[in-house]
Design a protein around this motif. Sequence first.
Motif, PDB file in Angstrom:
ATOM      1  N   GLY A  26      -7.693   8.505  -6.416  1.00 45.79           N
ATOM      2  CA  GLY A  26      -7.070   9.788  -6.188  1.00 45.79           C
ATOM      3  C   GLY A  26      -7.890  10.951  -6.694  1.00 45.79           C
ATOM      4  N   THR A  66      -3.365  13.968  -5.335  1.00 43.80           N
ATOM      5  CA  THR A  66      -3.151  12.960  -4.307  1.00 43.80           C
ATOM      6  C   THR A  66      -3.641  11.624  -4.818  1.00 43.80           C
ATOM      7  OG1 THR A  66      -3.506  14.621  -2.600  1.00 43.80           O
ATOM      8  CG2 THR A  66      -3.678  12.318  -1.923  1.00 43.80           C
ATOM      9  N   THR A 104       1.326   5.693  -1.569  1.00 49.75           N
ATOM     10  CA  THR A 104       0.816   6.900  -2.214  1.00 49.75           C
ATOM     11  C   THR A 104       1.544   7.124  -3.526  1.00 49.75           C
ATOM     12  OG1 THR A 104       2.385   8.325  -1.047  1.00 49.75           O
ATOM     13  CG2 THR A 104       0.239   7.979  -0.006  1.00 49.75           C
ATOM     14  N   TRP A 105       0.920   7.892  -4.403  1.00 46.57           N
ATOM     15  CA  TRP A 105       1.537   8.271  -5.679  1.00 46.57           C
ATOM     16  C   TRP A 105       0.959   9.616  -6.086  1.00 46.57           C
ATOM     17  CZ3 TRP A 105      -1.301   8.124 -10.501  1.00 46.57           C
ATOM     18  CH2 TRP A 105      -2.614   7.705 -10.376  1.00 46.57           C
ATOM     19  N   GLU A 111       0.861  -1.176   0.000  1.00 46.17           N
ATOM     20  CA  GLU A 111       0.000   0.000   0.000  1.00 46.17           C
ATOM     21  C   GLU A 111       0.894   1.221   0.000  1.00 46.17           C
ATOM     22  OE1 GLU A 111      -2.805   0.099   3.193  1.00 46.17           O
ATOM     23  OE2 GLU A 111      -3.495  -1.933   2.827  1.00 46.17           O
ATOM     24  N   HIS A 170      -3.580   7.180  -3.920  1.00 44.84           N
ATOM     25  CA  HIS A 170      -3.256   6.040  -3.053  1.00 44.84           C
ATOM     26  C   HIS A 170      -3.398   4.777  -3.882  1.00 44.84           C
ATOM     27  CE1 HIS A 170      -3.278   8.420   0.667  1.00 44.84           C
ATOM     28  NE2 HIS A 170      -4.214   9.118   0.045  1.00 44.84           N
ATOM     29  N   TYR A 171      -2.673   3.746  -3.504  1.00 44.99           N
ATOM     30  CA  TYR A 171      -2.780   2.478  -4.221  1.00 44.99           C
ATOM     31  C   TYR A 171      -2.714   1.309  -3.248  1.00 44.99           C
ATOM     32  CZ  TYR A 171       2.254   1.848  -3.660  1.00 44.99           C
ATOM     33  OH  TYR A 171       3.511   1.687  -3.122  1.00 44.99           O
ATOM     34  N   ARG A 172      -3.227   0.182  -3.712  1.00 38.15           N
ATOM     35  CA  ARG A 172      -3.119  -1.088  -3.008  1.00 38.15           C
ATOM     36  C   ARG A 172      -2.807  -2.135  -4.071  1.00 38.15           C
ATOM     37  NH1 ARG A 172      -7.626  -0.945  -0.020  1.00 38.15           N
ATOM     38  NH2 ARG A 172      -6.428  -0.031   1.669  1.00 38.15           N
TER      39      ARG A 172
END
Length: 188
Positions: free
Chosen positions: A94, A80, A60-61, A58, A82-84
């Motif tokens: 985002g 902003t 952020t990008w 998990e 986020h990833y999983r």
Amino acid sequence: STYAVMLETTGGEPVVIRTAGAERVKVLASGRCAFNNGVVLGAGVADTAANTLDDYEEGTWTPTISTTSGGSNMAYQNTTGHYRKIGGLVHIFGIVQLTAKNNLQAGSVFVQNFPFTMANPSGEGQGGNITEYGNFSVNFNSPCLAFYQTERMMLRYTPADGSSTYTNVLGDNVNDNTYFRFNATYTT
């Protein structure tokens, strides 16, 4: 209580299971387990790569936009993401919110800078949803993200006139205060 096997530590040290001289499993004092080579899932004990979960992450990008005709130096109020990542499947979500589009060109708009390179979809449905949006210079329905290249997803929509044909969002449709929230899923 009665146990067939019980492993216990009293000082907060982890319990470690080793085979062939190598650490394989560690049970931490918090109760969390660490498996060095993945966890085999499914019925039976088939130790195959297809049944092994060996990658979870998990983070952020920072999503950004551009167009097929180019464009850079956009000013953002918020980018902003986020990833999983579970195995080869990545779920992203985002927001992209501009304060100035500057020299964004007239070509088709795409989101870029994904946390992992997308696999070539070969007909797979890699893409996502635009869940909230505003301040575009065109009225549209059903906005979405669609696979474009292994590092980009195109912004697409159906026209507000009720047509079901998807059209690409163009740089000319983006204003200085355009924003959109999204989520998408793709494979690596």
